[in-house]
Scaffold this active site. Structure first.
Site, PDB file in Angstrom:
ATOM      1  N   ASP A 150       0.861  -1.186   0.000  1.00 45.10           N
ATOM      2  CA  ASP A 150       0.000   0.000   0.000  1.00 45.10           C
ATOM      3  C   ASP A 150       0.895   1.234   0.000  1.00 45.10           C
ATOM      4  OD1 ASP A 150      -1.716  -2.168   0.670  1.00 45.10           O
ATOM      5  OD2 ASP A 150      -3.079  -0.820   1.730  1.00 45.10           O
ATOM      6  N   LYS A 213      -7.030   3.340  -3.485  1.00 40.18           N
ATOM      7  CA  LYS A 213      -7.460   3.351  -2.092  1.00 40.18           C
ATOM      8  C   LYS A 213      -7.707   4.791  -1.669  1.00 40.18           C
ATOM      9  CE  LYS A 213      -5.426   2.099   2.435  1.00 40.18           C
ATOM     10  NZ  LYS A 213      -4.292   1.395   3.093  1.00 40.18           N
ATOM     11  N   LYS A 249     -10.352   0.174  -2.594  1.00 42.36           N
ATOM     12  CA  LYS A 249     -10.236  -0.022  -1.150  1.00 42.36           C
ATOM     13  C   LYS A 249     -10.570   1.267  -0.413  1.00 42.36           C
ATOM     14  CE  LYS A 249      -6.961  -1.224   2.547  1.00 42.36           C
ATOM     15  NZ  LYS A 249      -5.591  -1.707   2.875  1.00 42.36           N
TER      16      LYS A 249
END
Length: 313
Positions: A150, A213, A249
């Site tokens: 991430d 995300k 996400k």
């Protein structure tokens, strides 16, 4: 699932995007009421949310023991008695998400469970480090065994409209990830406009991000339904142009079972059932699982269990 190979930078796909903010907000406000989910149907959607959770600990006092406890919860996120009563087996969370130095302990704790380990990297949460150090952190996490990375973007590139710099940075990060899948954290609360959110989403996908995300969880404003709606519609546009499916996400601020259902309704309404699997949908959360388990307990037994019976690691 294959990684997103990305595309060349195509400014014409997004440079002139305009977003009607009141219309987005109206559409987002209708989502919670679009599907009436009761009893068994609601429980099924909650169990699906569990398998899409990136169970996360990103605390300054993380230790291998704390991570091992979290991994035990990831392997058995809902009480075995509750799952047995529902005829469900083999349920795990979608991944465990930790700092790079906690990747190896997480891998050991998860063993052969098949649960991926995700690591934040690139100077999380601000990302304000020299690029070579951010890339080194990615490589370290991958060497430790991370299956997913991430990363955080440089928000200044978005605020200045420097799309080439953002694309080049993300391509370098994609290369450093190697076989690991990459989630690009846009930190949407810092991007000032929905147009910027849409443009940054396009660049991230063009550069090879496997998921986009919303947030680090550390911004003043994290995941919201209007921002999420804009992001999933850019995913839909990217898929229409390339045939490549990119995941989504939301992270930060999702705390209740109702949140878990609302965001799944968003995915189903805007992208379809294919995006209701862990390959294409993840929820970044630490406290959400507790409320989901509480609701599952109520579904099975007809009463809410005491909080200490469903404590997280």
């Amino acid at each position: 699932m294959m990684n997103n190979p990305g595309t060349d930078l195509r400014l014409d796909w997004f440079q002139n995007v305009r977003i009607n903010t009141p219309a987005v907000e109206r559409r987002a406000a209708t989502l919670p009421a679009r599907r009436s989910l009761k009893k068994d149907h609601q429980a099924a959607w909650l169990l699906n949310a569990v398998r899409c959770i990136d169970l996360t600990t990103l605390a300054g006092d993380d230790t291998p023991d704390r991570v091992a406890r979290l991994c035990a919860k990831a392997r058995q996120p809902i009480g075995a008695d509750l799952l047995q009563a529902m005829g469900v087996s083999g349920l795990t969370t979608g991944a465990v998400c930790v700092y790079p130095t906690m990747v190896a302990p997480a891998k050991r704790a998860l063993g052969n469970s098949g649960i991926p380990v995700a690591s934040v990297a690139t100077g999380f949460p601000a990302g304000l480090m020299p690029l070579d150090l951010r890339l080194a952190e990615i490589r370290y996490a991958v060497d430790q065994g991370a299956d997913e990375i991430d990363i955080v973007i440089t928000r200044a590139h978005v605020l200045r409209g420097n799309w080439t710099a953002l694309y080049d940075e993300l391509r370098a990060m994609r290369e450093a990830c190697g076989a690991a899948r990459m989630k690009a954290i846009l930190a949407t609360g810092d991007l000032k406009s929905l147009e910027n959110v849409a443009r940054a989403s396009h660049v991230a996908m063009q550069a090879g991000s496997d998921w986009i995300k919303t947030s680090t969880g550390k911004e003043g404003v994290n995941a919201t339904l209007p921002v999420s709606l804009v992001m999933v519609r850019t995913i839909r546009d990217f898929h229409a142009r390339t045939g490549i499916k990119v995941g989504f996400k939301p992270a930060g601020g999702l705390r209740t079972a109702r949140d878990a259902i609302n965001w799944q309704v968003l995915m189903a309404e805007e992208l379809g059932r294919d995006w209701l699997t862990p390959n294409l949908f993840r929820i970044g959360a630490s406290s959400l699982l507790g409320d989901i388990e509480r609701q599952i307990s109520h579904h099975v037994t007809g009463r809410y269990a005491a909080s200490h019976r469903q404590a997280l690691a």
